[in-house]
Design an enzyme around this catalytic site. Sequence first.
Site, PDB file in Angstrom:
ATOM      1  N   HIS A 189       0.815  -1.218   0.000  1.00 20.44           N
ATOM      2  CA  HIS A 189       0.000   0.000   0.000  1.00 20.44           C
ATOM      3  C   HIS A 189       0.851   1.272   0.000  1.00 20.44           C
ATOM      4  O   HIS A 189       0.483   2.275  -0.631  1.00 20.44           O
ATOM      5  CB  HIS A 189      -0.926  -0.031   1.218  1.00 20.44           C
ATOM      6  CG  HIS A 189      -2.126   0.840   1.067  1.00 20.44           C
ATOM      7  ND1 HIS A 189      -3.258   0.446   0.387  1.00 20.44           N
ATOM      8  CD2 HIS A 189      -2.353   2.092   1.485  1.00 20.44           C
ATOM      9  CE1 HIS A 189      -4.125   1.425   0.393  1.00 20.44           C
ATOM     10  NE2 HIS A 189      -3.612   2.446   1.069  1.00 20.44           N
ATOM     11  N   ASP A 193       0.727   4.312  -2.575  1.00 21.57           N
ATOM     12  CA  ASP A 193       0.592   5.746  -2.273  1.00 21.57           C
ATOM     13  C   ASP A 193       1.620   6.570  -3.049  1.00 21.57           C
ATOM     14  O   ASP A 193       1.305   7.630  -3.589  1.00 21.57           O
ATOM     15  CB  ASP A 193       0.794   5.997  -0.769  1.00 21.57           C
ATOM     16  CG  ASP A 193      -0.437   5.612   0.045  1.00 21.57           C
ATOM     17  OD1 ASP A 193      -1.435   5.198  -0.572  1.00 21.57           O
ATOM     18  OD2 ASP A 193      -0.388   5.741   1.286  1.00 21.57           O
ATOM     19  N   GLU A 212      -7.476  26.028 -15.695  1.00 21.19           N
ATOM     20  CA  GLU A 212      -7.602  24.565 -15.577  1.00 21.19           C
ATOM     21  C   GLU A 212      -7.244  24.120 -14.166  1.00 21.19           C
ATOM     22  O   GLU A 212      -6.392  24.726 -13.520  1.00 21.19           O
ATOM     23  CB  GLU A 212      -6.635  23.886 -16.563  1.00 21.19           C
ATOM     24  CG  GLU A 212      -6.957  24.170 -18.007  1.00 21.19           C
ATOM     25  CD  GLU A 212      -5.899  23.651 -18.958  1.00 21.19           C
ATOM     26  OE1 GLU A 212      -6.153  23.659 -20.169  1.00 21.19           O
ATOM     27  OE2 GLU A 212      -4.798  23.258 -18.510  1.00 21.19           O
ATOM     28  N   GLU A 220      -8.175   6.004  -6.784  1.00 22.09           N
ATOM     29  CA  GLU A 220      -7.088   6.134  -7.765  1.00 22.09           C
ATOM     30  C   GLU A 220      -7.621   6.796  -9.029  1.00 22.09           C
ATOM     31  O   GLU A 220      -7.189   6.523 -10.128  1.00 22.09           O
ATOM     32  CB  GLU A 220      -6.439   4.775  -8.093  1.00 22.09           C
ATOM     33  CG  GLU A 220      -7.286   3.559  -7.847  1.00 22.09           C
ATOM     34  CD  GLU A 220      -8.319   3.313  -8.953  1.00 22.09           C
ATOM     35  OE1 GLU A 220      -9.477   3.772  -8.756  1.00 22.09           O
ATOM     36  OE2 GLU A 220      -7.993   2.660  -9.967  1.00 22.09           O
TER      37      GLU A 220
HETATM   38  P1  GH3 Z   1      -9.007  -0.993 -13.401  1.00 25.60           P
HETATM   39  O1  GH3 Z   1      -7.878  -1.105 -14.364  1.00 25.60           O
HETATM   40  O2  GH3 Z   1     -10.257  -1.598 -13.938  1.00 25.60           O
HETATM   41  O3  GH3 Z   1      -9.213   0.421 -12.970  1.00 25.60           O
HETATM   42  O4  GH3 Z   1      -8.622  -1.863 -12.125  1.00 25.60           O
HETATM   43  P2  GH3 Z   1      -8.172  -1.356 -10.699  1.00 25.60           P
HETATM   44  O5  GH3 Z   1      -7.532  -2.484  -9.995  1.00 25.60           O
HETATM   45  O6  GH3 Z   1      -7.338  -0.123 -10.827  1.00 25.60           O
HETATM   46  O7  GH3 Z   1      -9.548  -0.913 -10.075  1.00 25.60           O
HETATM   47  P3  GH3 Z   1     -10.229  -1.311  -8.703  1.00 25.60           P
HETATM   48  O8  GH3 Z   1     -11.357  -0.342  -8.557  1.00 25.60           O
HETATM   49  O9  GH3 Z   1     -10.566  -2.781  -8.677  1.00 25.60           O
HETATM   50  O10 GH3 Z   1      -9.148  -1.038  -7.597  1.00 25.60           O
HETATM   51  C1  GH3 Z   1      -8.735   0.245  -7.232  1.00 25.60           C
HETATM   52  C2  GH3 Z   1      -7.626   0.104  -6.227  1.00 25.60           C
HETATM   53  O11 GH3 Z   1      -7.093   1.392  -5.843  1.00 25.60           O
HETATM   54  C3  GH3 Z   1      -8.093  -0.556  -4.950  1.00 25.60           C
HETATM   55  C4  GH3 Z   1      -7.657   0.356  -3.863  1.00 25.60           C
HETATM   56  O12 GH3 Z   1      -7.059  -0.320  -2.793  1.00 25.60           O
HETATM   57  C5  GH3 Z   1      -6.648   1.278  -4.525  1.00 25.60           C
HETATM   58  N1  GH3 Z   1      -6.599   2.577  -3.865  1.00 25.60           N
HETATM   59  C6  GH3 Z   1      -7.577   3.497  -3.773  1.00 25.60           C
HETATM   60  N2  GH3 Z   1      -7.147   4.561  -3.049  1.00 25.60           N
HETATM   61  C7  GH3 Z   1      -5.872   4.285  -2.680  1.00 25.60           C
HETATM   62  C8  GH3 Z   1      -4.896   5.010  -1.892  1.00 25.60           C
HETATM   63  O13 GH3 Z   1      -5.125   6.115  -1.392  1.00 25.60           O
HETATM   64  N3  GH3 Z   1      -3.681   4.411  -1.741  1.00 25.60           N
HETATM   65  C9  GH3 Z   1      -3.395   3.208  -2.280  1.00 25.60           C
HETATM   66  N4  GH3 Z   1      -2.197   2.697  -2.089  1.00 25.60           N
HETATM   67  N5  GH3 Z   1      -4.300   2.509  -3.000  1.00 25.60           N
HETATM   68  C10 GH3 Z   1      -5.507   3.038  -3.188  1.00 25.60           C
HETATM   69 MG    MG Z   2      -8.256   1.641 -11.605  1.00 26.48          MG
END
Ligand code: GH3
Ligand code: MG
Length: 305
Positions: A189, A193, A212, A220
């Site tokens: 994780h 980040d 803009e 994400e």
């Molecule tokens: P896709 O190509 O279809 O977008 O697949 P994906 O895996 O990117 O999409 P999915 O929605 O399944 O997963 C998004 C991931 O982003 C899961 C979540 O843990 C991660 N994420 C969201 N916010 C944060 C953050 O603040 N920090 C980190 N490290 N990860 C994050």
């Molecule tokens: Mg994604």
Amino acid sequence: MPAYSPNDSTILIIDDDVNLIRMLSHILKDFGRVLFAVDGEQGLEIAKKHKPDLILLDVGMLPLDGYEVCRRLKNDDATSKSAIIFVTANTGMDTEIACLDAGAVDFITKPLNPPVVQARVRTHLRLQHDSAALERLAQYDALTGLYNRRYFDKALEAEYNRLQRHQLPLGIALIDIDFFKKYNDTYGHLAGDAALKAVAHVIEAATKRPAEFVARYGGEEFVVVLPQTDEQTLKQYGQMICDEVLALKIPHDTSDIFQNITISVGLAHAIPTVDSSPQTLVDRADQALYRAKTLGRNRCEISSA
Ligand code: GH3
Ligand code: MG
């Protein structure tokens, strides 16, 4: 937060007694710029133009009394943020309550006692500074330093209305990192980040024109608002950020499509009308993003509607 300096404030005195204005100006001379007005209408005008941090407002004026001036200041977005202190010769409890009910933060009684006036003004200037700094902080996302979703919702609405009035086009780009769940699962994780920050930085650096702005839309996902941008330029922008994120070469060994981090971008473009809404534009960008994902990712698609 920027350091608080008590001597660069703007204070407005609204009072029909010129001697009192003179006296207050002297008492407050070390706090910064002191402006004055001799009646309510003039005070409202100056407040609108100079947006003072603090207003010292006489209660007993004609034709507009201090309460009415206070209400108008508080009801106008351009002046509602100024703190208001009433200045009154009446020390009764009813006056006290009426002052606070009208929206003032405090009141000072006549005859003026200079150290008391300075102490009250100093306190309220500091509170005013702190709450403005907090308000600014509340607009940003802590991880990436970009604007947050809350700011985006408000700013998009304002921009949409502005461009609708001038009948000028507005572009939106919704950006989502590809296979980011797998990235987190593979690298952890914290690395996730750091990658989010790097992608945020690239998008922000690519978004150069003054009106803009980029915001973190959710986990994400990012969103970019591009006012007065034609469709061709919007498409070029979308492709450019895809290319620049790929050029970062952040290793992503478990991505199904590349060995580096990539993004997908959904674009939407419109000249705002009275019966359309910013949400429709965002929804269209979201549908285009979905298409970019299903067509293979690491690409940019534009809504045709
Ligand atoms: P896709 O190509 O279809 O977008 O697949 P994906 O895996 O990117 O999409 P999915 O929605 O399944 O997963 C998004 C991931 O982003 C899961 C979540 O843990 C991660 N994420 C969201 N916010 C944060 C953050 O603040 N920090 C980190 N490290 N990860 C994050
Ligand atoms: Mg994604």
